[in-house]
Design a protein around this motif. Structure first.
Motif: not given
Lengths: 110, 180
Positions: B27-32, B41-50, A20-23
């Motif tokens: 390569a690793h963003q999907s797993a993390v 549980g909250n996708h937005a918070d989880a992506d922030d943490l990631a 995901d390029p945005v990520f």
């Protein structure tokens, strides 16, 4: 329903494996922001250290028995050197470099 | 990504090559993100943490000794961030989660939405370590050994966390199914 995979999907589905390029862009933005914040903190600490050192210099000198008439020539020389260094730094590295502007003016004149 | 390629990219990233690090992020963003989504549980918070975990990993990449996989290392960083931010998040969640859960539930069929809410509540009630072990292992993206490395726990503890946590989630799901 009791399958682990199903449980995992119910708890939160992982995004697709495709990049995901945005990520990635957001990660880089955070890296830059964190570096900027770290530099700002280090700059602030340097300023505090310099001001504290300047503030401490006088009472320490006084405590060491250095009075104003005796220290005057040294302080004047030190002040002149510090002022020259400050002017040189601003001229070369300043936010809107004076040297750069003068060169641009000279180029325009000739 | 094969280990040799990953080692090469880590070496380049350590030398300051952001493009190489971008490939590691890809390569690793999907797993993390998957792990943190299950944990938080909250996708937005989880992506922030990631994102924070990846940004922090960039700073401490020199400390990564290669004894575990980079993916495990980043998950460990994310887990530490989650733990640290949990206190603040608990205060915020009181305000936001009701709405987020409602929004998530609205997009899913009613029976599935009830199951999700029941599971989320059961997950939130678990101790931190057990919750993280489940989030790592349930999706079958991480082995028990990898989860133990990421969380800094003994392997036996992780296995028992996963078994007990799974039982509690299944119990919660049974309650939800009966309710719907």
């Amino acid at each position: 329903m009791n399958d682990d995979r199903e449980l995992a999907d119910l708890l939160g589905r992982a995004p697709p494996a495709s990049p995901d390029p945005v990520f990635r862009f957001d990660v880089f933005a955070r890296v830059t922001e964190r570096a900027r914040r770290r530099e700002a903190v280090s700059r602030a600490l340097n300023q505090v250290a310099v001001y504290a050192a300047v503030g401490l210099a006088f009472p320490v000198a006084r405590a060491a028995g250095l009075d104003w008439p005796a220290a005057q020539p040294v302080l004047l020389a030190g002040g002149a050197v510090a002022a020259a260094a400050a002017v040189a730094l601003v001229t070369i590295l300043g936010p809107r470099s004076l040297l750069h502007r003068w060169l641009a003016l000279l180029r325009g004149a000739f | 990504m094969d280990p040799g390629e990953e080692t090469r990219l880590i070496g380049r990233a350590r030398a300051g090559d952001m493009r190489a690090y971008g490939q590691l992020v890809d390569a690793h963003q999907s797993a993390v993100r998957g792990f943190l989504r299950r944990l938080v549980g909250n996708h937005a918070d989880a992506d922030d943490l990631a994102q924070e975990a990846f940004a922090r990993t960039w700073e401490v990449l020199g400390r990564f000794d290669g004894s575990s996989s980079l993916r495990t290392f980043i998950c460990g960083v994310g887990f530490q961030y989650w733990r640290r931010s949990r206190r603040a998040a608990l205060r915020r969640r009181a305000r936001e989660d009701a709405y987020a859960e409602l929004a998530d539930a609205e997009s899913a069929p009613p029976a599935r939405a009830a199951a999700r809410l029941a599971l989320r509540r059961a997950m939130d009630a678990l101790p931190d370590d057990q919750r993280a072990a489940l989030a790592l292992c349930l999706g079958q993206e991480f082995t028990h050994a990898e989860a133990a490395e990421a969380l800094g726990l003994p392997l036996g503890t992780v296995k028992s966390h996963v078994a007990r946590g799974r039982a509690r989630l299944q119990a919660a799901l049974g309650v939800a199914e009966k309710a719907s």
